[in-house]
Enzyme design. Structure first.
Site, short mmCIF file in Angstrom:
data_model
loop_
_atom_site.label_atom_id
_atom_site.label_comp_id
_atom_site.label_asym_id
_atom_site.label_seq_id
_atom_site.Cartn_x
_atom_site.Cartn_y
_atom_site.Cartn_z
N ASP A 1 3.83 6.20 3.41
CA ASP A 1 4.19 5.16 4.37
C ASP A 1 3.32 3.91 4.18
O ASP A 1 2.12 4.02 3.91
CB ASP A 1 3.99 5.73 5.78
CG ASP A 1 4.49 4.81 6.87
OD1 ASP A 1 5.69 4.48 6.85
OD2 ASP A 1 3.68 4.42 7.74
N GLU B 1 6.43 3.66 -0.10
CA GLU B 1 7.12 2.58 0.60
C GLU B 1 6.33 1.30 0.38
O GLU B 1 5.33 1.07 1.06
CB GLU B 1 7.21 2.88 2.11
CG GLU B 1 7.94 1.79 2.87
CD GLU B 1 7.56 1.67 4.35
OE1 GLU B 1 8.34 1.12 5.12
OE2 GLU B 1 6.45 2.11 4.73
#
Ligand SMILES: [Ca+2]
Ligand SMILES: [Ca+2]
Length: 501
Positions: free
Chosen positions: A206, A243
């Site tokens: 993330d 990401e």
């Protein structure tokens, strides 16, 4: 050091927003046992890896603000359930990737509840702290919003503390500070625990470009180098997909340390193409990005998607036009890379922001009180009035579900389409913006793909040197095989061709 080449790379992946997928115990909240009960379904669809949104204890519904790295949120189940999920997924030949959030924690994480107590607390340096004059001097009191954070004022008050803490996404998510050697040791424990003690196959990482804040941006790449070495020492071949929500140029250097990164530029380009019904030299742009990625890592894996849990659902982007929903899938599933289907895309689910409405309950059946269906939120977009549930779509050869299933099957059957390393792609210019045509060259069997992006009926003349592509492997609508290179294509149709041997 480049990341280890994974032993096996799943060819089609699936993102599960855990809370919304399937409920096993009647509390209306999706859970791990619910996912276990749908592994047969995922295998039938052809999925080879699942990415689970965060499963750790957390006060929020989405759980991106965690309070414990070593446990499972009781809303989702237990550690035993998680281990059983891993075992059952393995029996279904499905890898499991866990969302790992190393950028920040919840303010309720014990590290932060300690750190906020006083400037000389032992955990203070796990986070970023500055006084107002220091923030002013560096000129970092305000930031420009980005696609991944709407926060303009990232420094937050801590009661009567003279220092403020930094939280890029919002005040409930303080950013961790990896200048702290103690914190890096904690991270080593977390990674070893999940990869070795628990046994997951990889991580979705993330907020990978935000590990260090904007004024120390260059350190983020150093951090991922450290992380890649940690993976190498812990479980070589564990998969990493990051990401890095940024333009391609900024994404590319992350391939030095990660196997894969999500291709956000491609996602937005696909959405524009579908809305405008016109190509924008997508294939040339993709080839340029491959060239750039390969400079940093010749084994790069392009993680591609239509949308994810942070973007408006593709069904809504194309105005709930079933033909365009299918067209979107036809493009995604014939391009190079490792596709990630966002749960519900395969039944044409809808949803626009705010976020909870792009994360609505999966529609399994038309029963009013389907025990599998989650009910933590009242759906606004994907209801039995707007979407045919899976149970109905399964028996309909023309459904979005069967379209996805056929394309995934085709992708896996054709090495030219599923080739992951060194993407094989050639632009074929048909001299019409409403059309997109590309070849997936392959030593054994090359493939030609054509999409009619528009509402117009088209007659296509293949270039002379491509006329040998006359065998129809897949067609979204009834499309006769080309006769001497001439081909009729209805609105929003796609066709996949090979040579006749
Ligand atoms: Ca439940
Ligand atoms: Ca950060």
């Amino acid at each position: 050091m480049l990341p280890d080449n994974p032993k096996y790379i799943p060819r089609v992946c699936y993102e599960i927003f855990v809370r919304s997928f399937c409920d096993s115990n009647g509390d209306g909240i999706g859970d791990l046992n619910g996912i276990i009960s749908k592994l047969d379904y995922l295998q039938e669809l052809g999925i080879e890896a699942i990415w689970l949104t965060p499963v750790h204890p957390s006060p929020s519904y989405h759980k991106y603000d965690l309070t414990d790295y070593f446990d499972i949120d009781p809303e989702f189940g237990t550690m035993e359930d998680f281990k059983r999920l891993l075992q059952k997924a393995d029996e279904h030949d499905i890898a499991v990737y866990m969302d790992l959030i190393v950028n920040h924690t919840s303010t309720l994480h014990p590290w932060f509840t300690e750190a906020r107590k006083s400037p000389d607390n032992l955990y203070r340096n796990y986070y970023w702290w500055m006084t107002a004059p220091q923030i002013e001097e560096l000129g970092i009191a305000q930031r420009q919003t980005s696609d991944d954070s709407q926060e303009v004022y990232p420094w937050h008050e801590n009661m009567d503390d003279p220092e403020k803490y930094y939280g890029l996404f919002y005040k409930g998510m303080p950013d961790l500070n990896y200048h702290s050697e103690e914190l890096k040791i904690e991270l080593q424990k977390i990674v070893r625990f999940w990869l070795n003690d628990v046994g997951i196959d990889g991580f979705r990482l993330d907020a990978a470009r935000h590990i260090f804040p904007e004024w120390e941006k260059e350190w983020s790449l150093e951090f991922w180098k450290f992380f890649s070495e940690l993976i190498h020492e812990t479980k070589p071949g564990a998969f990493t997909v990051g990401e890095v929500w940024a333009e391609t140029e900024e994404v590319a250097p992350y391939f030095r340390s990660l196997n894969a990164t999500f291709h956000f530029d491609l996602s937005f380009a696909l959405q524009r193409i579908l809305i405008q019904e016109k190509d924008e030299n997508l294939i040339s742009k993709l080839l340029n990005s491959y060239e750039l990625f390969a400079k940093y890592n010749p084994l790069f894996i392009d993680a591609i998607m239509l949308t994810n849990h942070d973007q408006e659902r593709i069904g809504s982007v194309v105005g709930n036009n079933t033909d365009k929903i299918k067209l979107a899938a036809s493009i995604l599933l014939t391009l190079p890379g490792q596709p990630y289907v966002y749960y519900g895309e395969e039944i044409g689910m809808l949803g626009t922001k705010p976020d909870p409405y792009i994360r609505e309950p999966f529609l399994w059946t038309d029963q009013e009180h389907d025990p599998d269906k989650t009910s933590w939120i009242q759906a606004e977009f994907s209801t039995n009035q707007t979407i045919k549930p899976l149970s109905e779509q399964k028996n309909d050869a023309q459904s979005v579900f069967n379209h996805y299933k056929s394309l995934i099957k085709l992708r896996k059957a054709e090495p030219a389409i599923s080739q992951l390393i060194a993407p094989n792609l050639l632009n074929i210019d048909l001299d019409d913006d409403n059309l997109m045509c590309y070849e997936r060259p392959h030593a054994d069997k090359s493939i030609l793909v054509i999409h009619n992006l528009s509402r117009y009926y088209k007659i296509i003349h293949l270039p002379d040197e491509k006329k040998y592509f006359s065998n129809v492997l897949f067609a979204s609508h009834f499309i006769p095989a080309p006769v001497s290179g001439n081909l009729e294509m209805p609105a929003y149709s796609s066709i996949v061709l090979s040579q006749i041997f």
